[in-house]
Design a protein around this motif. Structure first.
Motif, PDB file in Angstrom:
ATOM      1  N   GLY A 163      37.515  32.859  14.273  1.00 44.15           N
ATOM      2  CA  GLY A 163      37.201  34.225  13.870  1.00 44.15           C
ATOM      3  C   GLY A 163      36.895  35.131  15.046  1.00 44.15           C
ATOM      4  O   GLY A 163      36.301  34.713  16.032  1.00 44.15           O
ATOM      5  N   ASP A 164      37.335  36.377  14.950  1.00 45.72           N
ATOM      6  CA  ASP A 164      36.994  37.362  15.977  1.00 45.72           C
ATOM      7  C   ASP A 164      36.689  38.694  15.310  1.00 45.72           C
ATOM      8  O   ASP A 164      36.689  38.817  14.091  1.00 45.72           O
ATOM      9  N   ILE A 165      36.457  39.692  16.113  1.00 48.50           N
ATOM     10  CA  ILE A 165      36.015  40.979  15.577  1.00 48.50           C
ATOM     11  C   ILE A 165      37.141  41.729  14.861  1.00 48.50           C
ATOM     12  O   ILE A 165      36.907  42.711  14.176  1.00 48.50           O
ATOM     13  N   GLU A 166      38.370  41.231  14.979  1.00 44.58           N
ATOM     14  CA  GLU A 166      39.465  41.859  14.217  1.00 44.58           C
ATOM     15  C   GLU A 166      39.527  41.327  12.781  1.00 44.58           C
ATOM     16  O   GLU A 166      40.238  41.862  11.947  1.00 44.58           O
ATOM     17  N   PHE A 167      38.829  40.241  12.507  1.00 44.09           N
ATOM     18  CA  PHE A 167      38.704  39.667  11.163  1.00 44.09           C
ATOM     19  C   PHE A 167      40.053  39.355  10.514  1.00 44.09           C
ATOM     20  O   PHE A 167      40.267  39.626   9.342  1.00 44.09           O
ATOM     21  N   HIS A 170      39.727  36.788   7.693  1.00 45.16           N
ATOM     22  CA  HIS A 170      39.134  37.373   6.495  1.00 45.16           C
ATOM     23  C   HIS A 170      40.172  38.186   5.726  1.00 45.16           C
ATOM     24  O   HIS A 170      40.183  38.189   4.493  1.00 45.16           O
ATOM     25  N   LYS A 400      31.227  33.253  11.579  1.00 45.58           N
ATOM     26  CA  LYS A 400      32.100  34.373  11.959  1.00 45.58           C
ATOM     27  C   LYS A 400      32.462  35.253  10.773  1.00 45.58           C
ATOM     28  O   LYS A 400      33.424  36.011  10.819  1.00 45.58           O
ATOM     29  N   ASP A 401      31.721  35.124   9.707  1.00 47.82           N
ATOM     30  CA  ASP A 401      31.993  35.970   8.551  1.00 47.82           C
ATOM     31  C   ASP A 401      31.745  37.430   8.933  1.00 47.82           C
ATOM     32  O   ASP A 401      30.751  37.744   9.591  1.00 47.82           O
ATOM     33  N   PRO A 402      32.630  38.330   8.516  1.00 51.37           N
ATOM     34  CA  PRO A 402      32.463  39.728   8.929  1.00 51.37           C
ATOM     35  C   PRO A 402      31.141  40.338   8.478  1.00 51.37           C
ATOM     36  O   PRO A 402      30.667  41.305   9.067  1.00 51.37           O
TER      37      PRO A 402
END
Lengths: 413, 469
Positions: A163-167, A170, A400-402
């Motif tokens: 997971g990263d900040i671009e999701f 998700h 890493k859940d948004p």
């Protein structure tokens, strides 16, 4: 992040529960009528109840993804463990389905050739009420739910790693969630009609599917609350606060009221129109099962409504545990009331035609006995064992859940 | 509310607004002379409202015989319109109450206008039972009180009477909710106004000073009203559905009616909000407050409720077959293939099929598509009520009493006119009150304003995705 260890004591506890369940089933089988109706109805009550809880948790999980719901992100792993139980629950339902094909149980009036041959109403329904449809709905619909459940679970675990900040992960979960809602919405109705409504083969109600779903939903939230409280007592989930419990309490309150709304709508409309074909369902239940009939409303509506109406009771673990345990039993009783009258009626009818002696001996099961509760405890053991096992297989918190940061800083009011 | 916001969320206030700009932007439409487009729209609405007045007066003067109702079809366009308007009046309270309880921040952009819309829709809806009474001046007979008309009481067993209570309660709570929300904003307008205008707004803002105590009471009152209004959102259309479902008419007596009517009401209510908001945000230049994200959220609600209604339609058809009850089966066969097949077709296409276009993000975020779809849904939901009422009554148990119904010019005039009344009220509203809740937008600015969300992103990046994890 913390990972959960399934302690030996817990294994023992759930193991004992399961043993109680198995023993109860064996005793039931041995003391049963020639058709084993009590044995099979016990399996149906519990299998459909826990499969339903798993299904509705998946539905709620998907809905929460689509609705940008964030506060539950911390403990979403528990919901995942719940819905993965579909895999186990559906096995029981398939066994029941095989029973309709191979005839090793006679729960359903529509599956008995002799009864159907003299019943034009059921004959007219035979395009739907037949073992093939039963198996199709259970296997194909059930498998499709389980497939989506596995996808969502796999993506959720994958997110922990990549997971990263671009999701991106998700966003893929959203696709499966979007598939799940219409899939579950349309197919669950057919499954519920076949599994439960068709026990009273003549009777029908358009609201039945949504009513049953709402009942599962309340039970699912109650199990969720109990699990979180237990894990918190064990030292997990330090960041789950009273605010989270407040929201869970609101769910329990609101869904209980929603269930009562559907209960009332169904009952009131049938009572008001007073058509014999429709009222017979409630007539049977009021005549032979009055205690459970009223207890159902008292436990599942009056109790949660008055206890959880206040602000503070939703934030206290004691009251939440109290209400959760009661509504779980209450909704299980509701399932008992849905299943047993129809099965007893069918059994009696078959026995009187084939085995008058046994028919004379046969008595209605008007209250769940120790054996019923024993089987229920067994299924709780199975469900709990499964949930705890699957919790121990993945990190407890989806790191890493948004919405994780939102959930960690969640404040109500 | 949590002060941490996930960067996955879209901003709900765009354009890098300051508190002052918010006040300026939203108060401006009430402070300048009306634009030419407003004047034209208002004139048209007024003409239609006059049509409503004339045709209603005609009905009352000449009698309900000016309509095409007959011995079997006792309800026609009037009750269709009544249910349609009541349904439209659901979105406002849903947005303000249920979404408040769910802490949905996107409600702030649209709640004020939606609540206003609710009140006007309910007010319009209330006209239809009144006109239908024929002797509208005896309308007070519907209230139960010890009277001099002999021992003559209302029929407490009738869902029509429950309707009287349900709708009047709903209207009361909706008005309270809307007005309580307006008070701080009316005070803002008052503080900017001068002279007579200041006096008027002063009276209507109840001496609001904005002290901490005022805000505290205002917050708790909003929450209590939300708690009261939430069951009302469900109860009103539930009881409207009882009008049909308690009777032993095939096609009416079915247990799914209560929740299905509520879903349909929310569906149509949101469609009307879309119709109004797309125009309003453009004319009043409020694109920064009613953003595409708001439109998209509402389109999702439309997709959800439309599909729920679809599940209910198909459930009804299936169970009609499953019941083995020939009259029920005929009722549905007649809906789809009988003389009113076009109404059934319109209902199915507009309500179940066409909203499925919103599965595509592009479509949800397209204003033209949304606008056209909102009109489609409005049409579809009107037809749904028409299908339930007219097609059912036209084909009774007794074929000898079968008949057909088509509206007279009076009935058409009342319906078209009611739209005029609704728009007249709405257009006055956008002139005199802030269309967007100023105070509530300010409340979410620090968490959902575009400039602040950037900072949120940095924070979440640092907390959740930095190397140490």
């Amino acid at each position: 992040m913390q990972s959960f260890s399934f302690a030996a004591g817990e294994r023992k506890f759930f193991g004992i529960c399961m043993i109680i369940g198995v023993i109860s089933l064996i005793i039931t089988y041995l003391t049963d009528d020639p058709l084993n109706s009590r044995f099979w109805s016990n399996i149906l009550i519990n299998a459909s109840f826990f499969t339903g809880i798993a299904f509705i948790t998946l539905f709620l999980y998907a809905a929460k993804i689509l609705a940008y719901s964030g506060w539950h992100a911390q403990f979403k792993r528990i919901m995942e463990s719940f819905y993965m139980f579909l895999g186990i629950g559906l096995i029981f339902m398939v066994v029941l389905g095989l029973g309709t094909v191979m005839g090793f149980h006679s729960l359903y009036e529509w599956n008995n050739e002799m009864l159907v041959s003299e019943d034009i109403i059921i004959q007219n329904k035979s395009a739907f009420l037949n073992p093939m449809w039963y198996m199709f709905a259970t296997i194909v619909f059930g498998a499709s739910w389980f497939f989506v459940a596995r996808q969502l679970r796999a993506l959720s675990l994958k997110e922990d790693k990549v997971g990263d900040i671009e999701f991106k992960v998700h966003k893929r979960m959203k696709v499966w969630a979007a598939i799940m809602l219409p899939l579950g919405g349309f197919t669950s109705a057919a499954a519920i009609w076949l599994w439960l409504m068709s026990l009273d083969a003549h009777w029908y109600s358009t609201l039945y599917g949504w009513y049953t779903g709402s009942s599962w939903l309340v039970a699912s939230v109650a199990f969720l609350i109990l699990t979180i409280i237990y894990l918190k007592e064990r030292g997990y989930y330090p960041k789950v606060t009273d605010d989270h419990f407040h929201d869970l309490g609101k769910y329990l309150f609101a869904f209980s009221v929603f269930w009562a709304y559907l209960w009332f709508s169904q009952y009131m409309l049938i009572w008001y129109a007073n058509i014999g074909e429709a009222t017979v369902y409630y007539q049977t239940r009021l005549e032979y099962y009055p205690f459970i009939f009223y207890a159902n409303v008292a436990i599942n509506f009056i109790l949660p409504f008055f206890v959880l109406l206040r602000n503070d009771t939703k934030r206290k673990k004691g009251t939440l545990i109290f209400v959760s345990i009661f509504v779980i039993i209450g909704h299980w009783l509701d399932k008992f009331l849905m299943v047993v009258p129809g099965v007893d009626y069918t059994t009696k009818k078959i026995l009187s035609a084939t085995n008058p002696e046994a028919a004379a001996e046969f008595s209605r099961l008007i209250m769940p006995g120790f054996l019923e509760f024993g089987v229920f405890i067994g299924f709780i053991g199975l469900f709990g064992y499964f949930v705890f096992t699957s919790l121990s297989k993945a990190p407890l918190v989806a790191s890493k859940d948004p919405y994780l940061e939102e959930s960690l800083h969640h404040h109500v009011v | 509310m949590g002060s941490i916001i996930s960067p996955i969320r879209e901003p709900l206030v765009t354009g890098n607004k300051t508190y002052n700009q918010i006040t300026e932007d939203i108060c401006a439409p009430t402070e300048r002379a009306p634009s030419i487009s407003w004047v034209i729209a208002f004139s048209v609405a007024n003409v239609l409202a006059a049509v409503f007045l004339f045709t209603s007066a005609w009905t009352i003067w000449q009698g309900v015989g000016t309509w095409d109702l007959n011995r079997t079809i006792g309800w026609g366009w009037d009750i269709t319109n009544f249910v349609w308007w009541i349904g439209i009046g659901h979105a406002g309270t849903l947005i303000s109450a249920i979404l408040l309880l769910f802490r949905q921040k996107w409600r702030t952009g649209v709640n004020r206008a939606a609540e206003a819309m609710t009140i006007f829709a309910v007010a319009v809806a209330g006209q239809f039972p009144l006109i239908h009474m024929g002797r509208a001046w005896f309308a007070f007979f519907v209230f139960p009180y010890p009277n001099t008309r002999g021992p003559l009481w209302v029929n407490f067993n009738s869902p029509l009477l429950w309707d009287v209570f349900a709708i009047s309660t709903y209207a009361t709570v909706s008005v309270l909710f809307w007005y309580v929300g307006l008070i701080p904003d009316l005070a803002t307008v008052r503080d900017r106004a001068r002279g007579f205008r200041k006096k008027i707004y002063g009276i209507f803002s109840f001496g609001w000073t904005g002290s901490a105590k005022h805000w505290q009471r205002w917050e708790s009152l909003s929450l209590i009203l939300a708690g009261l209004a939430t069951p009302l959102v469900l109860s009103v259309h539930t009881i409207v559905s009882f009008d049909f479902a308690t009777s032993v008419i095939p096609g009416w007596h079915t247990t799914i009616f209560p929740p299905y009517f509520v879903a349909g009401a929310i569906f149509s209510g949101f469609a009307m909000v879309q119709t109004l908001m797309i125009i309003t945000r453009y004319v009043l230049k409020l694109q920064d407050y009613i953003t595409i994200a708001h439109i998209e959220s509402m389109n999702k609600v439309i997709l959800l409720t439309g599909t729920m209604v679809g599940v209910a339609y198909l459930t009804e058809v299936f169970v009609a077959w499953y019941s083995g009850y020939i009259y029920e089966q005929f009722a549905f066969y007649n809906r789809a293939f009988g003389p009113y097949w076009f109404a059934y077709f319109a209902m199915m296409t507009c309500n179940l099929v066409s909203p499925q276009i919103f599965w595509f993000k592009k479509m949800r975020r397209n204003l033209y598509v949304t606008f056209i779809m909102s009109i489609f849904v409005n049409i579809g939901m009107w037809y749904e009520r028409f299908v339930i009422i007219a097609t059912t009554l036209a084909r009774d148990y007794l074929p000898s009493s079968w008949s057909l119904y088509s509206p007279t010019w009076v009935e058409i005039g009342i319906f078209i006119g009611s739209i005029g009344v609704f728009f007249t009220l709405f257009l006055i509203f956008v002139r005199v009150a802030p269309v967007v809740a100023i105070a509530e937008i300010k409340h979410i600015l620090k968490s959902s304003g575009d400039q602040y969300l950037e900072k949120q992103k940095e924070y979440v990046q640092k907390q959740q995705f930095s190397e140490k994890n």
